[in-house]
Write a protein that holds these residues in place. Sequence first.
Motif, PDB file in Angstrom:
ATOM      1  N   UNK A  69       0.834  -1.198   0.000  1.00 15.21           N
ATOM      2  CA  UNK A  69       0.000   0.000   0.000  1.00 15.21           C
ATOM      3  C   UNK A  69       0.867   1.246   0.000  1.00 15.21           C
ATOM      4  N   UNK A  70       0.321   2.334  -0.576  1.00 13.74           N
ATOM      5  CA  UNK A  70       0.919   3.640  -0.348  1.00 13.74           C
ATOM      6  C   UNK A  70      -0.011   4.383   0.598  1.00 13.74           C
ATOM      7  N   UNK A  71       0.078   5.689   0.651  1.00 11.79           N
ATOM      8  CA  UNK A  71      -0.718   6.458   1.602  1.00 11.79           C
ATOM      9  C   UNK A  71      -2.205   6.492   1.256  1.00 11.79           C
ATOM     10  N   UNK A  72      -2.563   6.128   0.020  1.00 15.78           N
ATOM     11  CA  UNK A  72      -3.963   6.201  -0.396  1.00 15.78           C
ATOM     12  C   UNK A  72      -4.610   4.867  -0.734  1.00 15.78           C
ATOM     13  N   UNK A  73      -3.827   3.915  -1.279  1.00 18.21           N
ATOM     14  CA  UNK A  73      -4.472   2.713  -1.817  1.00 18.21           C
ATOM     15  C   UNK A  73      -3.499   1.541  -1.915  1.00 18.21           C
ATOM     16  N   UNK A  74      -4.064   0.389  -2.232  1.00 15.50           N
ATOM     17  CA  UNK A  74      -3.238  -0.783  -2.490  1.00 15.50           C
ATOM     18  C   UNK A  74      -2.495  -0.571  -3.812  1.00 15.50           C
ATOM     19  N   UNK A  75      -1.188  -0.863  -3.799  1.00 15.61           N
ATOM     20  CA  UNK A  75      -0.373  -0.662  -4.999  1.00 15.61           C
ATOM     21  C   UNK A  75       0.190  -1.965  -5.557  1.00 15.61           C
ATOM     22  N   UNK A  76      -0.059  -3.072  -4.861  1.00 17.77           N
ATOM     23  CA  UNK A  76       0.448  -4.337  -5.368  1.00 17.77           C
ATOM     24  C   UNK A  76       0.200  -5.494  -4.430  1.00 17.77           C
ATOM     25  N   UNK A  77       0.467  -6.684  -4.964  1.00 15.23           N
ATOM     26  CA  UNK A  77       0.386  -7.916  -4.179  1.00 15.23           C
ATOM     27  C   UNK A  77       1.570  -8.796  -4.581  1.00 15.23           C
ATOM     28  N   UNK A  78       1.940  -9.700  -3.685  1.00 17.64           N
ATOM     29  CA  UNK A  78       3.067 -10.583  -3.981  1.00 17.64           C
ATOM     30  C   UNK A  78       2.899 -11.920  -3.285  1.00 17.64           C
ATOM     31  N   UNK A  79       3.567 -12.904  -3.847  1.00 24.49           N
ATOM     32  CA  UNK A  79       3.762 -14.206  -3.208  1.00 24.49           C
ATOM     33  C   UNK A  79       5.273 -14.357  -3.094  1.00 24.49           C
ATOM     34  N   UNK A  80       5.733 -14.668  -1.900  1.00 25.69           N
ATOM     35  CA  UNK A  80       7.175 -14.694  -1.641  1.00 25.69           C
ATOM     36  C   UNK A  80       7.533 -15.947  -0.858  1.00 25.69           C
ATOM     37  N   UNK A  81       8.605 -16.608  -1.282  1.00 23.47           N
ATOM     38  CA  UNK A  81       9.097 -17.802  -0.595  1.00 23.47           C
ATOM     39  C   UNK A  81      10.476 -17.497  -0.039  1.00 23.47           C
ATOM     40  N   UNK A  82      10.672 -17.843   1.229  1.00 19.27           N
ATOM     41  CA  UNK A  82      11.966 -17.691   1.889  1.00 19.27           C
ATOM     42  C   UNK A  82      12.349 -19.016   2.531  1.00 19.27           C
ATOM     43  N   UNK A  83      13.655 -19.167   2.767  1.00 18.23           N
ATOM     44  CA  UNK A  83      14.174 -20.382   3.373  1.00 18.23           C
ATOM     45  C   UNK A  83      15.076 -20.040   4.549  1.00 18.23           C
ATOM     46  N   UNK A  84      15.030 -20.851   5.602  1.00 14.68           N
ATOM     47  CA  UNK A  84      15.964 -20.747   6.713  1.00 14.68           C
ATOM     48  C   UNK A  84      17.221 -21.509   6.297  1.00 14.68           C
ATOM     49  N   UNK A  85      18.363 -20.848   6.436  1.00 14.18           N
ATOM     50  CA  UNK A  85      19.626 -21.511   6.122  1.00 14.18           C
ATOM     51  C   UNK A  85      20.610 -21.298   7.265  1.00 14.18           C
ATOM     52  N   UNK A  86      21.651 -22.119   7.278  1.00 15.43           N
ATOM     53  CA  UNK A  86      22.732 -21.949   8.239  1.00 15.43           C
ATOM     54  C   UNK A  86      23.697 -20.910   7.670  1.00 15.43           C
ATOM     55  N   UNK A  87      23.982 -19.901   8.465  1.00 17.48           N
ATOM     56  CA  UNK A  87      24.742 -18.741   7.997  1.00 17.48           C
ATOM     57  C   UNK A  87      26.184 -19.088   7.610  1.00 17.48           C
ATOM     58  N   UNK A  88      26.876 -19.868   8.418  1.00 19.23           N
ATOM     59  CA  UNK A  88      28.303 -20.113   8.185  1.00 19.23           C
ATOM     60  C   UNK A  88      28.584 -20.780   6.837  1.00 19.23           C
TER      61      UNK A  88
END
Length: 138
Positions: A102-121
């Motif tokens: 959203x911006x200050x007035x209205x919806x500006x977009x939609x998304x589907x997002x996939x993330x994964x947990x990983x080991x940092x090292x």
Amino acid sequence: MASANVSIGDTFTYEMTTTPDMGAHRFQDSSPPVFATPFLVGAVEAAAARLMEPDLGPGQMSVGGFVELRHTKPTPLGWKVRAVARLVEKEGRKYVFEVECFDELEQIGTARHVRFVIDQEPFLRAVEKKAARKEGRP
């Protein structure tokens, strides 16, 4: 992984104020000075990443694996933008989010997002190894 603290349906809202360097004209001279899609992708990722942080254990981080975004309305530069991520699926180290933007007035977009947990090292070692390869280091 840490104990499960994030549940299906949980949300996180990421807010930002757009700046002149976030304009579409930064990527293409003929584009108008409006909030650019790549920065909206960043807001989507930030909302989702912050939502899943309570599930990260010591030495873990999350990485994005997929974003499908519909950027449907322009936003003038200088306006506030917010991305509201909702966890819709969680399977092992895979987290799937639906995000409304959203911006200050209205919806500006939609998304589907996939993330994964990983080991940092191991991840950071792989990045360093790749950088060394480019530079011709062993």
